[in-house]
Design a protein around this motif. Structure first.
Motif, PDB file in Angstrom:
ATOM      1  N   VAL A  41       5.220 -12.676   1.676  1.00  0.00           N
ATOM      2  CA  VAL A  41       5.000 -14.116   1.799  1.00  0.00           C
ATOM      3  C   VAL A  41       4.349 -14.595   0.512  1.00  0.00           C
ATOM      4  N   VAL A  42       4.458 -15.879   0.265  1.00  0.00           N
ATOM      5  CA  VAL A  42       3.882 -16.473  -0.941  1.00  0.00           C
ATOM      6  C   VAL A  42       2.375 -16.630  -0.752  1.00  0.00           C
ATOM      7  N   LYS A  43       1.617 -16.062  -1.698  1.00  0.00           N
ATOM      8  CA  LYS A  43       0.170 -16.220  -1.677  1.00  0.00           C
ATOM      9  C   LYS A  43      -0.291 -16.822  -3.004  1.00  0.00           C
ATOM     10  N   ALA A  44      -1.246 -17.744  -2.912  1.00  0.00           N
ATOM     11  CA  ALA A  44      -1.787 -18.375  -4.116  1.00  0.00           C
ATOM     12  C   ALA A  44      -3.266 -18.055  -4.260  1.00  0.00           C
ATOM     13  N   TYR A  45      -3.648 -17.653  -5.452  1.00  0.00           N
ATOM     14  CA  TYR A  45      -5.056 -17.541  -5.832  1.00  0.00           C
ATOM     15  C   TYR A  45      -5.397 -18.813  -6.607  1.00  0.00           C
ATOM     16  N   VAL A  46      -6.444 -19.489  -6.182  1.00  0.00           N
ATOM     17  CA  VAL A  46      -6.763 -20.801  -6.745  1.00  0.00           C
ATOM     18  C   VAL A  46      -8.180 -20.813  -7.313  1.00  0.00           C
ATOM     19  N   VAL A  47      -8.307 -21.295  -8.538  1.00  0.00           N
ATOM     20  CA  VAL A  47      -9.608 -21.573  -9.152  1.00  0.00           C
ATOM     21  C   VAL A  47      -9.878 -23.061  -8.971  1.00  0.00           C
ATOM     22  N   LEU A  48     -10.999 -23.387  -8.361  1.00  0.00           N
ATOM     23  CA  LEU A  48     -11.309 -24.781  -8.052  1.00  0.00           C
ATOM     24  C   LEU A  48     -11.835 -25.544  -9.260  1.00  0.00           C
ATOM     25  N   GLN A  76       0.171 -28.614   2.149  1.00  0.00           N
ATOM     26  CA  GLN A  76       0.972 -29.826   2.343  1.00  0.00           C
ATOM     27  C   GLN A  76       1.381 -30.433   0.998  1.00  0.00           C
ATOM     28  N   HIS A  77       0.496 -30.312   0.031  1.00  0.00           N
ATOM     29  CA  HIS A  77       0.784 -30.812  -1.323  1.00  0.00           C
ATOM     30  C   HIS A  77       2.020 -30.127  -1.896  1.00  0.00           C
ATOM     31  N   VAL A  78       2.098 -28.802  -1.753  1.00  0.00           N
ATOM     32  CA  VAL A  78       3.251 -28.057  -2.274  1.00  0.00           C
ATOM     33  C   VAL A  78       4.478 -28.272  -1.393  1.00  0.00           C
ATOM     34  N   ARG A  79       4.270 -28.240  -0.067  1.00  0.00           N
ATOM     35  CA  ARG A  79       5.389 -28.373   0.859  1.00  0.00           C
ATOM     36  C   ARG A  79       6.132 -29.697   0.658  1.00  0.00           C
ATOM     37  N   GLY A 107       5.909 -19.705 -11.453  1.00  0.00           N
ATOM     38  CA  GLY A 107       5.525 -20.795 -12.355  1.00  0.00           C
ATOM     39  C   GLY A 107       5.637 -22.173 -11.741  1.00  0.00           C
ATOM     40  N   GLU A 108       6.709 -22.442 -11.004  1.00  0.00           N
ATOM     41  CA  GLU A 108       6.917 -23.770 -10.437  1.00  0.00           C
ATOM     42  C   GLU A 108       5.854 -24.091  -9.382  1.00  0.00           C
ATOM     43  N   ILE A 109       5.499 -23.093  -8.583  1.00  0.00           N
ATOM     44  CA  ILE A 109       4.484 -23.309  -7.543  1.00  0.00           C
ATOM     45  C   ILE A 109       3.114 -23.509  -8.182  1.00  0.00           C
ATOM     46  N   TYR A 160      10.369 -23.034   1.577  1.00  0.00           N
ATOM     47  CA  TYR A 160      10.026 -21.619   1.497  1.00  0.00           C
ATOM     48  C   TYR A 160       9.072 -21.297   0.343  1.00  0.00           C
ATOM     49  N   GLU A 161       8.764 -22.300  -0.497  1.00  0.00           N
ATOM     50  CA  GLU A 161       7.925 -22.037  -1.659  1.00  0.00           C
ATOM     51  C   GLU A 161       6.440 -22.300  -1.428  1.00  0.00           C
ATOM     52  N   TYR A 162       6.075 -23.001  -0.359  1.00  0.00           N
ATOM     53  CA  TYR A 162       4.657 -23.316  -0.207  1.00  0.00           C
ATOM     54  C   TYR A 162       3.872 -22.045   0.116  1.00  0.00           C
ATOM     55  N   PRO A 163       2.642 -21.921  -0.398  1.00  0.00           N
ATOM     56  CA  PRO A 163       1.862 -20.698  -0.164  1.00  0.00           C
ATOM     57  C   PRO A 163       1.409 -20.579   1.294  1.00  0.00           C
ATOM     58  N   LYS A 164       1.810 -19.497   1.935  1.00  0.00           N
ATOM     59  CA  LYS A 164       1.409 -19.263   3.324  1.00  0.00           C
ATOM     60  C   LYS A 164      -0.063 -18.891   3.412  1.00  0.00           C
ATOM     61  N   GLU A 165      -0.594 -18.386   2.310  1.00  0.00           N
ATOM     62  CA  GLU A 165      -2.008 -18.027   2.266  1.00  0.00           C
ATOM     63  C   GLU A 165      -2.579 -18.451   0.923  1.00  0.00           C
ATOM     64  N   ILE A 166      -3.815 -18.954   0.945  1.00  0.00           N
ATOM     65  CA  ILE A 166      -4.507 -19.367  -0.282  1.00  0.00           C
ATOM     66  C   ILE A 166      -5.878 -18.706  -0.296  1.00  0.00           C
ATOM     67  N   GLU A 167      -6.200 -18.087  -1.413  1.00  0.00           N
ATOM     68  CA  GLU A 167      -7.522 -17.477  -1.587  1.00  0.00           C
ATOM     69  C   GLU A 167      -8.188 -18.110  -2.802  1.00  0.00           C
ATOM     70  N   PHE A 168      -9.413 -18.569  -2.604  1.00  0.00           N
ATOM     71  CA  PHE A 168     -10.145 -19.184  -3.707  1.00  0.00           C
ATOM     72  C   PHE A 168     -10.887 -18.101  -4.490  1.00  0.00           C
ATOM     73  N   ILE A 169     -10.846 -18.223  -5.798  1.00  0.00           N
ATOM     74  CA  ILE A 169     -11.373 -17.182  -6.683  1.00  0.00           C
ATOM     75  C   ILE A 169     -12.094 -17.860  -7.841  1.00  0.00           C
ATOM     76  N   ASP A 170     -13.147 -17.233  -8.338  1.00  0.00           N
ATOM     77  CA  ASP A 170     -13.935 -17.840  -9.423  1.00  0.00           C
ATOM     78  C   ASP A 170     -13.154 -17.917 -10.731  1.00  0.00           C
ATOM     79  N   ALA A 171     -12.380 -16.870 -11.029  1.00  0.00           N
ATOM     80  CA  ALA A 171     -11.601 -16.835 -12.272  1.00  0.00           C
ATOM     81  C   ALA A 171     -10.391 -15.935 -12.068  1.00  0.00           C
TER      82      ALA A 171
END
Length: 587
Positions: A514-521, A537-540, A486-488, A546-557
């Motif tokens: 590792v922390v991974k984030a799925y992001v809707v643009l 960098q925004h999260v870091r 939730g915080e990330i 240790y909380e910043y996402p090491k990987e980010i994947e963009f997703i439609d929904a």
């Protein structure tokens, strides 16, 4: 994380509210009488439901009309053989017939089984079979799926078709009510402990379970509802609406087939004899502003996902028609301080976060009173916090052994069977339908003196505020650190390029995960390597390294439940499947 205690606040009445609050549950309490019957007699011309269709037409349904139509439907259902205890499926969106059906079923002593029109045939068949529904009431939004599911539902003997679905059931709504005739209906006697609703969980962590909700649970909801709605339009000192104030009008896009729409919107609004707006069609974040202005909505329940969409679609509300909002409750996911600040700055309301679940609803939250200092009720909200226990509910964070955790130590949010005075809390569900093992597993301790686990992880600070970390199975460890998504996610949403985000563990041989984030643009942004670096960098720069996402994947929904909750489990299983496939290919 330990959060420092804050000095006593002049407008903090939390302790006094708990000390002075006592549950009053009449043994013969019934939802139909409380939400309709008494108002049909005392204020028959008051508007219960204001229904707006997709073409903009508005039709009011007054309390006397609601009762008259419910009486007709009760007679029709009785003629069709529906008896006390039978399950009646209500498969319709927000519309007058949905409310009429609920009142009719309750005063028969039968059990309403609300099912969302968004379900496909398989989802409907599972619930209709499992709940052994005797009869279903359905409109055009779900009739195709229901008829496709019906072949697998032996207990379902009758289908009443509503609206444009007319002619596709065993009986049409208008035909059924016309044959039933006029005149008052003699309701079946009900007790507060009798079952009223069989409502299925949204299935975020496994197959949906049917939670059996008694009539008394509505009373259990009310202290939280009133607090989260800043006393729901009344002066705490007098219990009355201030002279000259606009009428109380409630609106929420929450589906009335779910706890959020039924128990947090429709039924409590009717319990207090006020007006609820029902809207045909899907939620639109831009049109929501005009809708609230047009109907002079004073109180609302908006999911965090809805508020995020509104924040991204209309970041600056200057120039829009003025709103009459006095309170907003939000629940289903963590609100986060970005949405919290938006509601204060752009909507003029301090959003009251609420936490609960289908089985035990309206447990924890805030009552900011929207800046009404010295109002004699409420307590200050803390951005990012779930809030505190509502009056009448004894809440703690407990460990695996059922021990209360010290301040700042994460554990399972739990509700005790008895309040601070030792009185039984009426909010509890009766159990899971045909699943005694799951019911037993929900509780820790002696049955008469036990804690009910929510399955949600949080910490509690020294002042009793809870800080959400996620579903117990959403919290994970990465490189030895405990990660709450939730915080990330809240941090990511603060970036202008992010409309929504979900954080899950990605299996990693060296670090476990590792922390991974799925992001809707958000509209107008492109998901490229430069944006990935910018978001990292925004999260870091704002959270722990240790909380910043090491990987980010963009997703439609993002995968969502129909109640607006992110299904992180779907994404987590996807990551696990990908890891297995990669290992097999490499081996």
């Amino acid at each position: 994380m330990t959060r420092p205690s804050q000095a006593a606040h002049a407008d903090d009445h939390h302790a006094a509210l708990h000390a002075g609050f006592r549950w009053q549950v009449p043994p013969d309490f019934g939802i139909a009488e409380a939400c309709c019957g008494r108002w049909a007699r005392s204020t028959p011309d008051a508007v219960a439901i204001r229904y707006e269709t997709e073409d903009g037409q508005v039709r009011p349904l007054r309390y006397a009309e609601l009762q008259r139509e419910a009486d007709r439907l009760s007679r029709a259902l009785r003629r069709l053989g529906v008896q006390a205890g039978d399950r009646v499926a209500i498969v319709m969106p927000q519309r007058p017939e949905t409310a009429i059906a609920h009142v009719a079923v309750y005063q028969l002593g039968a059990i309403a089984m609300p099912l969302t029109q968004l379900f496909g045939p398989e989802a409907l068949a599972y619930r209709l079979q499992h709940g052994e529904a005797r009869l279903a009431i359905v409109d055009e939004s779900a009739v195709d799926a229901l008829l496709a599911a019906r072949a697998d539902c032996a207990a379902l003997t009758q289908v009443i078709a509503v609206g444009a679905a007319a002619g596709r059931g065993d009986l049409d709504w208008t035909q059924a009510l016309g044959q039933a005739g006029d005149g008052p209906f003699d309701p079946a006697p009900v007790q507060a402990d009798d079952a009223a609703v069989l409502i299925y969980t949204s299935g975020t962590t496994g197959p949906p379970k049917g939670a059996l909700i008694p009539h008394r649970a509505l009373i259990g909801n009310l202290s939280g509802f009133v607090c989260s709605q800043n006393w729901f339009g009344t002066d705490p000192a007098t219990g009355r609406r201030p002279a000259g104030a606009a009428p109380v009008v409630f609106w929420s896009p929450a589906d009335w087939a779910w706890t959020g729409g039924l128990m947090d919107a429709l039924l409590p609004t009717l319990y207090f004899g006020h007006t609820i707006v029902a809207v045909q069609g899907r939620f639109d974040p831009v049109k929501a502003f005009a809708l609230m202005a047009r109907h002079r909505v004073t109180h609302s329940f908006l999911f965090p996902t809805a508020l995020k969409a509104m924040m991204k679609a209309v970041p600056d509300t200057a120039g829009l028609p003025p709103l009459a909002l006095e309170a907003i409750m939000s629940a289903g996911e963590a609100v986060g301080d970005a949405v919290f600040a938006y509601c204060e700055q752009q909507l003029g309301v301090t959003v009251n976060e609420m936490f609960g679940q289908t089985e035990i609803n309206y447990l924890v939250g805030n009552c900011a009173m929207n800046g009404r200092r010295g109002a004699g009720a409420g307590w200050p909200a803390r951005p990012g916090s779930m809030g505190r226990a509502y009056p009448g509910h004894r809440i703690a964070v407990i460990d695996d052994a059922g021990r209360v955790c010290p301040p700042g130590v994460p554990g399972d949010v739990a509700l005790h069977r008895r309040d601070v005075h030792g009185d039984p809390d009426p909010i509890f569900f009766l159990g899971y339908w045909k699943n005694e093992a799951a019911t037993r597993a929900k509780f820790t301790g002696d049955p008469a003196d036990s804690w009910c686990r929510t399955g949600d992880t949080a910490t509690m600070d020294a002042d009793g505020y809870l800080w959400y970390q996620g579903r117990s199975d959403d919290v994970f460890k990465a490189a030895g650190y405990r990660i709450g998504p939730g915080e990330i996610e809240n941090c990511l949403v603060k970036h202008p390029a992010v409309a929504n985000a979900a954080v899950v563990p990605k299996p990693d041989a060296a670090r476990g995960a590792v922390v991974k984030a799925y992001v809707v643009l958000a509209p107008g942004h492109v998901g490229d390597a430069a944006l990935v670096d910018a978001l990292q960098q925004h999260v870091r720069g704002r959270l722990a390294p240790y909380e910043y996402p090491k990987e980010i994947e963009f997703i439609d929904a993002l995968p969502m439940t129909t109640t607006g909750k992110v299904q992180r489990r779907v994404l987590r299983l996807q990551e696990e499947a990908r890891a297995r496939a990669a290992a097999a290919a490499g081996g």
